[in-house]
Design a protein around this motif. Sequence first.
Motif, short mmCIF file in Angstrom:
data_model
loop_
_atom_site.label_atom_id
_atom_site.label_comp_id
_atom_site.label_asym_id
_atom_site.label_seq_id
_atom_site.Cartn_x
_atom_site.Cartn_y
_atom_site.Cartn_z
N PRO A 52 68.76 56.03 45.16
CA PRO A 52 68.07 54.54 44.58
C PRO A 52 69.38 54.60 43.60
O PRO A 52 69.70 55.49 42.88
CB PRO A 52 67.29 54.72 43.78
N LEU A 83 62.27 50.40 40.41
CA LEU A 83 61.75 49.79 41.17
C LEU A 83 62.53 49.73 42.17
O LEU A 83 62.58 49.58 44.40
CB LEU A 83 62.82 48.43 40.83
N GLU A 84 63.86 50.35 42.76
CA GLU A 84 64.44 50.49 43.94
C GLU A 84 63.81 51.42 44.96
O GLU A 84 63.59 51.51 46.03
CB GLU A 84 65.93 50.58 43.84
N ASP A 99 60.81 51.92 45.49
CA ASP A 99 59.32 51.60 45.98
C ASP A 99 60.12 51.11 47.66
O ASP A 99 59.40 50.92 48.32
CB ASP A 99 59.20 50.51 45.25
N ALA A 100 61.04 49.98 47.17
CA ALA A 100 62.13 50.42 48.38
C ALA A 100 62.24 50.88 49.41
O ALA A 100 62.24 50.26 51.28
CB ALA A 100 63.33 48.94 48.55
N ILE A 101 62.66 51.91 49.44
CA ILE A 101 62.52 52.44 50.49
C ILE A 101 61.69 53.92 50.54
O ILE A 101 61.93 54.76 51.57
CB ILE A 101 63.74 53.42 50.14
N ASP A 141 60.87 54.58 54.38
CA ASP A 141 61.87 55.39 54.85
C ASP A 141 61.45 56.29 54.55
O ASP A 141 62.63 57.46 55.34
CB ASP A 141 63.24 54.82 54.75
#
Length: 361
Positions: free
Chosen positions: A105, A111-112, A114-116, A119
């Motif tokens: 990230p 924060l970022e 969590d988005a990946i 995956d």
Amino acid sequence: MTKLLIVDDSALMRRLLTEIFTTAGDFEIAVARNGAEALEQLGTFSPDVITLDIHMPEMDGLACLDRIMVLHPCPVVMVSSLTAEGAEETLEALALGAVDFIPKPKGALSLEIDAIAADLVARVRSAATARVPRSHRLQERLRARAPRRLPAASNPPASVQTTIDPSPTDIPGLVLVGCSTGGPPALDRLLGSLPAGFPWPVLVAQHMPGSFTGPLARRLDRLCALDVMEVDKATPLASGHAYIGRGDADLILSRRAGHLVALPAPMSEAYLWHPSVDRLVDSALRLLPPQRLIGVLMTGMGNDGAAAMARLKQAGGQTIAEAESTAVVWGMPGALVSRGGASRICALDTIAGELMALLTP
């Protein structure tokens, strides 16, 4: 339980990754702050899979990976930055034996990531099942002792000696190649075994971020007799060339002024992976008869390419699936075989010879 070793010099990154994989519920986790600590854990923890940062003090990720592949060969997933330098280092890591990579990230880490997270877990689970050829990698490691930027381990085998006269003004057909996890080293061996006079253009959809496909194309161009380039704009096709689809886009075919061209297209939501193998093959089927197309589906997670290549075979074209015995991950070629869509199932080092046989009168 899958035994996962997380190697990263950032305490925050170690904590976040530990939380993600603990929540997943099927991992036993150990951590290391650098490559030296990771090597100490090989004997005591004996991991099934490792996530490995590239930039660390005392011993960096590439040096550590080199030793892992000798001391305790197992699947390794690199944690890489999406920069030009990060791409070069990641390609070197894949050549040394890493099976996959995950992007680091760039912004607020907590924060970022969590988005990946989903995956990350999917890639590490898949990597844990990957095939790591132990004795072969040891031979490569012994050849790689000399100082290098591109390691000797990545050198492809000698090219197939059969010669086909190129036709500079006519393109009789196309070879369409799809790959994902484990793909860059597989492309080394496939494209590196084709002669400069190979008469059909080769188009490659390799799942990768956009910052990686340019360095991949330049690296392959240095290693191969073929001219290899990234498709970053509408590009006329020619014999003796291989074309790598730009990451974060799809690679499609079109006809302009009567000539076939390859071009990047915005990613379509109709396809899950990018550059999409299915979309590449479908675009080729709209422009050429199936008898003038050969599909090659190699190592990779998921099933991208299986549906379109099965349609290609059913329509009368030829398809080749990489054999399970050599694929790092047999997801994509296995899906083609399970659909009955493979004309041939070939070990990696025999695919180039099969292509030459198909194109030799």
